[in-house]
Motif scaffolding. Structure first.
Motif, PDB file in Angstrom:
ATOM      1  N   UNK A   1      71.921 -13.771 -13.253  1.00 54.76           N
ATOM      2  CA  UNK A   1      73.320 -14.156 -13.003  1.00 54.76           C
ATOM      3  C   UNK A   1      73.938 -13.284 -11.905  1.00 54.76           C
ATOM      4  N   UNK A   2      73.633 -11.984 -11.950  1.00 56.01           N
ATOM      5  CA  UNK A   2      74.178 -11.065 -10.945  1.00 56.01           C
ATOM      6  C   UNK A   2      73.635 -11.403  -9.557  1.00 56.01           C
ATOM      7  N   UNK A   3      72.334 -11.732  -9.503  1.00 59.95           N
ATOM      8  CA  UNK A   3      71.716 -12.103  -8.223  1.00 59.95           C
ATOM      9  C   UNK A   3      72.356 -13.372  -7.665  1.00 59.95           C
ATOM     10  N   UNK A   4      72.609 -14.348  -8.551  1.00 60.04           N
ATOM     11  CA  UNK A   4      73.239 -15.597  -8.107  1.00 60.04           C
ATOM     12  C   UNK A   4      74.637 -15.329  -7.540  1.00 60.04           C
ATOM     13  N   UNK A   5      75.408 -14.463  -8.220  1.00 58.54           N
ATOM     14  CA  UNK A   5      76.748 -14.121  -7.722  1.00 58.54           C
ATOM     15  C   UNK A   5      76.678 -13.428  -6.363  1.00 58.54           C
ATOM     16  N   UNK A   6      75.741 -12.507  -6.253  1.00 61.87           N
ATOM     17  CA  UNK A   6      75.601 -11.775  -4.983  1.00 61.87           C
ATOM     18  C   UNK A   6      75.197 -12.709  -3.845  1.00 61.87           C
ATOM     19  N   UNK A   7      74.291 -13.654  -4.141  1.00 62.54           N
ATOM     20  CA  UNK A   7      73.892 -14.618  -3.110  1.00 62.54           C
ATOM     21  C   UNK A   7      75.079 -15.468  -2.663  1.00 62.54           C
ATOM     22  N   UNK A   8      75.894 -15.905  -3.652  1.00 68.45           N
ATOM     23  CA  UNK A   8      77.067 -16.718  -3.323  1.00 68.45           C
ATOM     24  C   UNK A   8      78.058 -15.917  -2.477  1.00 68.45           C
TER      25      UNK A   8
END
Length: 396
Positions: free
Chosen positions: A195-202
């Motif tokens: 989830x953290x990786x997805x937020x950072x990518x966004x």
């Protein structure tokens, strides 16, 4: 790391070689002292410990190589380890050790130890079978069926084989679990990380998009500013050209006026009788125009051609002071030199306001001196001369 593996291998060989060969090595190793005819495990460990200390290890290693260096390899290329006996594998370990093949010997040691463990388990199981057999014999005396005894033996043998197989599987699983314990993370933590990786990518995508827009706008602004600046520069160049042409026309017109005034001053009035001129007066009259022209305005000449005739220049321009930059100065120029623009008033003995204008010969003038002189607020006027011909044609 290689030395540590080599020490482990040396110690293993000393612990596993037959007592007869071990005693031979001790005899070669003089520092070990007298050798007993019989040796128990405790004595053997004492000798091994003494041999493996930091002072004696290298000598012991050389003795081991000397003892085993003539052994021929037992394992041939393509031969399976399962087809070899324990003795064959042990001899191959000694051969690899004498040839300093530490990695290969270490792998064979693992196979050797594994077999020893299986044999140990087998002996333990054989003892269990023996005890079971004795028990069954006692049972048979009590008139129990023979078939039950045979079934028990078969089951025990099957259990022994199954235990050996399970022991290998347990060892393998333990190793795998140790690796997984170090690498595996809780499922919840993995989900949080995803989830953290997805937020950072966004967020990274938004930042990149914003930066691209900013860079695009900045580039457009730079292009417009560059275009505007180019137009302004071109206009300044055009205005400067017009101004230079206007100045040239004014200078030409001024020269014509000076010539006319000179002629009027030197002409004889018609109302006076014409007098006979003496030779000196005639010379003065002929050269009066030149004298007036060359002595009219004091100016400072900075820089001059390398082959300058100083006497000729001073005759033509008696009010001029000549200065040469130190880096271009030659003694034959017969002129004053300066190291920096700031010390020029000290060299000439006059302030900048003393001169009507400063003439710059740009061929031997540094860009820094040229810029400083052109932008000096105390200098009334600056004239630039770019070649030798214009140097002698400059007008006051």
């Amino acid at each position: 790391m290689y030395i540590l593996e080599e020490q482990k291998l040396t110690k293993w060989i000393l612990e596993h070689i037959p007592t007869k060969i071990f005693m031979k090595i001790i005899q070669l190793y003089k520092k070990a002292g007298p050798v007993p005819h019989k040796m128990n495990n405790l004595t053997r460990r004492v000798y091994i410990t003494r041999m493996m200390n930091s002072k004696n290890y290298h000598q012991v290693h050389r003795l081991l190589v000397k003892v085993f260096q003539e052994d021929e390899p037992t394992i041939k290329d393509g031969q399976q380890l399962s087809d070899l006996s324990n003795e064959d594998i042990f001899n191959q370990i000694l051969s690899d050790f004498s040839q300093e093949k530490v990695d290969k010997a270490t792998l064979l040691i693992e196979e050797f130890e594994k077999r020893k463990q299986v044999e140990k388990n087998t002996k333990s199981n054989d003892r269990i079978i023996k005890l079971n057999k004795q028990r069954e014999d006692r049972v048979s005396k009590n008139k129990k069926p023979v078939e039950e005894r045979e079934n028990t033996l078969i089951q025990n043998e099957a259990l022994r084989k199954q235990n050996a197989k399970l022991s290998d599987q347990v060892t393998s699983l333990k190793k795998q679990l140790e690796v997984k314990k170090k690498q595996k993370k809780p499922k919840k933590q993995d989900q949080n990380n995803e989830n953290e990786i997805a937020k950072l990518k966004e967020e990274l995508t938004k930042v990149r998009s914003t930066n691209e827009d900013k860079m695009k706008k900045k580039q457009e602004g730079n292009d417009k500013y560059y275009e505007k600046l180019t137009k302004r520069i071109n206009k300044l160049i055009s205005d400067n050209k017009k101004f230079q042409d206007k100045v040239a026309n004014l200078e030409s017109h001024n020269d014509q006026l000076v010539d006319e005034i000179t002629k009027l001053k030197t002409s004889v009035p018609l109302s006076h009788p014409k007098k006979k001129e003496s030779e000196s007066e005639a010379t003065s009259t002929v050269s009066s125009k030149e004298n007036v022209a060359r002595s009219r305005h004091p100016f400072l000449q900075i820089g001059a051609p390398e082959t300058i005739n100083t006497a000729k220049f001073k005759a033509q321009y008696p009010q001029a002071d000549i200065l040469i930059p130190a880096i271009f100065y030659k003694p034959e120029m017969q002129a004053k030199k300066y190291n920096s623009v700031n010390e020029i008033p000290l060299v000439t003995g006059h302030e900048w306001q003393f001169y009507d204008y400063v003439s710059l010969y740009t061929e031997i003038l540094t860009a820094g001196d040229r810029y400083a002189l052109k932008n000096n607020p105390d200098i009334e006027s600056v004239i630039e001369i770019k070649n030798k011909e214009d140097f002698w044609r400059q007008k006051i």
